[in-house]
Design a protein around this motif. Structure first.
Motif, PDB file in Angstrom:
ATOM      1  N   ILE A 153       0.815  -1.216   0.000  1.00 56.31           N
ATOM      2  CA  ILE A 153       0.000   0.000   0.000  1.00 56.31           C
ATOM      3  C   ILE A 153       0.849   1.267   0.000  1.00 56.31           C
ATOM      4  O   ILE A 153       0.320   2.373  -0.032  1.00 56.31           O
ATOM      5  CB  ILE A 153      -1.009   0.017   1.175  1.00 56.31           C
ATOM      6  N   SER A 168      -8.235   4.716   0.988  1.00 56.47           N
ATOM      7  CA  SER A 168      -8.606   4.507  -0.408  1.00 56.47           C
ATOM      8  C   SER A 168      -7.542   3.689  -1.146  1.00 56.47           C
ATOM      9  O   SER A 168      -7.856   2.750  -1.886  1.00 56.47           O
ATOM     10  CB  SER A 168      -8.795   5.864  -1.089  1.00 56.47           C
ATOM     11  N   ARG A 169      -6.281   4.028  -0.914  1.00 55.81           N
ATOM     12  CA  ARG A 169      -5.181   3.287  -1.539  1.00 55.81           C
ATOM     13  C   ARG A 169      -5.168   1.839  -1.044  1.00 55.81           C
ATOM     14  O   ARG A 169      -4.980   0.903  -1.817  1.00 55.81           O
ATOM     15  CB  ARG A 169      -3.845   3.969  -1.241  1.00 55.81           C
ATOM     16  N   ALA A 227      -7.707   0.085   0.057  1.00 63.06           N
ATOM     17  CA  ALA A 227      -8.847  -0.629  -0.522  1.00 63.06           C
ATOM     18  C   ALA A 227      -8.564  -1.038  -1.972  1.00 63.06           C
ATOM     19  O   ALA A 227      -8.910  -2.148  -2.384  1.00 63.06           O
ATOM     20  CB  ALA A 227     -10.100   0.232  -0.444  1.00 63.06           C
ATOM     21  N   ARG A 228      -7.924  -0.151  -2.734  1.00 63.27           N
ATOM     22  CA  ARG A 228      -7.602  -0.477  -4.136  1.00 63.27           C
ATOM     23  C   ARG A 228      -6.510  -1.535  -4.234  1.00 63.27           C
ATOM     24  O   ARG A 228      -6.646  -2.506  -4.989  1.00 63.27           O
ATOM     25  CB  ARG A 228      -7.156   0.782  -4.880  1.00 63.27           C
ATOM     26  N   MET A 229      -5.440  -1.349  -3.487  1.00 66.10           N
ATOM     27  CA  MET A 229      -4.292  -2.251  -3.593  1.00 66.10           C
ATOM     28  C   MET A 229      -4.585  -3.641  -3.038  1.00 66.10           C
ATOM     29  O   MET A 229      -4.056  -4.636  -3.528  1.00 66.10           O
ATOM     30  CB  MET A 229      -3.065  -1.654  -2.897  1.00 66.10           C
ATOM     31  N   HIS A 234      -7.607  -4.918  -2.954  1.00 60.48           N
ATOM     32  CA  HIS A 234      -8.794  -5.410  -3.675  1.00 60.48           C
ATOM     33  C   HIS A 234      -9.979  -5.668  -2.746  1.00 60.48           C
ATOM     34  O   HIS A 234     -10.614  -6.721  -2.807  1.00 60.48           O
ATOM     35  CB  HIS A 234      -8.465  -6.677  -4.479  1.00 60.48           C
ATOM     36  N   SER A 238     -13.683  -5.637  -1.588  1.00 61.28           N
ATOM     37  CA  SER A 238     -14.934  -5.651  -2.342  1.00 61.28           C
ATOM     38  C   SER A 238     -15.795  -4.470  -1.897  1.00 61.28           C
ATOM     39  O   SER A 238     -15.559  -3.858  -0.852  1.00 61.28           O
ATOM     40  CB  SER A 238     -15.685  -6.962  -2.082  1.00 61.28           C
ATOM     41  N   GLY A 239     -16.811  -4.179  -2.693  1.00 63.28           N
ATOM     42  CA  GLY A 239     -17.735  -3.114  -2.326  1.00 63.28           C
ATOM     43  C   GLY A 239     -18.430  -3.418  -1.007  1.00 63.28           C
ATOM     44  O   GLY A 239     -18.672  -2.528  -0.193  1.00 63.28           O
ATOM     45  N   VAL A 248     -16.008  -2.555   1.832  1.00 62.63           N
ATOM     46  CA  VAL A 248     -15.884  -1.111   2.040  1.00 62.63           C
ATOM     47  C   VAL A 248     -17.125  -0.562   2.738  1.00 62.63           C
ATOM     48  O   VAL A 248     -17.016   0.225   3.678  1.00 62.63           O
ATOM     49  CB  VAL A 248     -15.619  -0.376   0.708  1.00 62.63           C
TER      50      VAL A 248
END
Length: 86
Positions: free
Chosen positions: A38, A62-63, A65-67, A69, A71-72, A75
């Protein structure tokens, strides 16, 4: 529609569960590997984890959550709002 209020401890638990799930899925064994992925120093990540990520900035989350992966559903559970369709 009223906002769903989730206790802080539940959101912290959801975040830790999402991180643990991501570690398994991505084959990460150690927290320092998560920190590297991250883009934060491992000492910073350790300090954030020790403080239950309460001091984490939105950009860092946010980083993460993206890195990792997230799921919606993960989050939504972490921030304490219901997912559409639930």
């Amino acid at each position: 529609m009223p906002k769903v209020k989730t206790p802080q401890q539940v959101r912290e638990t959801e975040l830790l569960k999402a991180i643990a799930k991501a570690k398994v899925e991505l084959g990460l064994l150690y927290d320092k590997e998560v920190a590297a992925m991250i883009g934060v120093d491992d000492a910073t990540y350790g300090r954030q984890k020790k403080q239950n990520f309460q001091v984490m900035k939105l950009g860092d989350f946010s980083r993460m959550a993206r890195m990792l992966h997230f799921s919606g559903k993960d989050v939504c559970a972490i921030i304490g709002v219901p997912m559409d369709g639930d």
